[in-house]
Design an enzyme around this catalytic site. Sequence first.
Site, PDB file in Angstrom:
ATOM      1  N   SER A 125      -2.216   0.285  -6.197  1.00 54.34           N
ATOM      2  CA  SER A 125      -0.909   0.499  -6.803  1.00 54.34           C
ATOM      3  C   SER A 125       0.242   0.081  -5.904  1.00 54.34           C
ATOM      4  CB  SER A 125      -0.725   1.992  -7.161  1.00 54.34           C
ATOM      5  OG  SER A 125      -0.818   2.780  -5.994  1.00 54.34           O
ATOM      6  N   CYS A 126      -0.018  -0.130  -4.617  1.00 55.70           N
ATOM      7  CA  CYS A 126       1.061  -0.418  -3.668  1.00 55.70           C
ATOM      8  C   CYS A 126       0.672  -1.574  -2.776  1.00 55.70           C
ATOM      9  CB  CYS A 126       1.364   0.807  -2.816  1.00 55.70           C
ATOM     10  SG  CYS A 126       2.620   0.502  -1.551  1.00 55.70           S
ATOM     11  N   GLY A 127       1.476  -2.633  -2.785  1.00 57.19           N
ATOM     12  CA  GLY A 127       1.181  -3.803  -1.983  1.00 57.19           C
ATOM     13  C   GLY A 127       1.903  -3.837  -0.654  1.00 57.19           C
TER      14      GLY A 127
END
Length: 256
Positions: A96-98
């Site tokens: 969900s988080c890059g």
Amino acid sequence: MSQAYARRPVCGRGADLLAVEEPLEIRVNDRPLAVTMRTPGNELELALGFLYTEGIIAGPSDVVTARLCTDTPNVVEVRLTGPLDIEARNFYTTSSCGVCGKASIDSVRVHSHHLVQHDTTVVSRQTLATLPGRLRKAQRGFERTGGSHGVGVFTPSGELVLAREDVGRHNAMDKAVGASFQRGQLPLSGRIALVSGRASFELVQKAWVAGVSVIAAVSAPSTLAVDLAAEAGMTLIGFLRGDSMNVYTRPERITD
């Protein structure tokens, strides 16, 4: 190598086909650099796209070899022509988080070498309205599981150049950029990028680094995404659903 889909039981009613989520370690010059949670498949594209959008490589001449390890599962090894010239940090990116795991706020920003503000690409509203449906037809993973994000690269006439999927929206973008890198098609000047969900800061940034001047999203953008698009001179479109859309920046690239 693991499959992209797997069945899991559902209490009281058989089983569902779900998108697989597994870690991928990216090693550069024998150094572990990043771990990302992703859907198996297109690992080399993912690794090369990640390195490109993080500003670690600028072109094919920077890469000697890139290979998927056969002796160690879920590891890609990339060897560069020169040393790994970045600040000492490792990345850990969830699906969900890059940008998770970066050592400072400054390290979140990656600047593009492409002057997309001068890109004269134009696309009609009518063409834009057709893009979500065309991307959806190419999203086999979403069709089977309902659990993957998609990124499509289109010509201004609406032709789908390539599409990639992943449980992580940032991974889907990196796979699309990595595929373009392998094909020698970077920068993506004169191309439209479409994301199947919302337009976050990281997706707009990755598109900017890849040279995209027009990015559209089926859902909402964030405030930072709009601010970055304005700074970069990109056209950012949100809520692209049928004939309806919101154009947040550089509307002169959209024609009637």
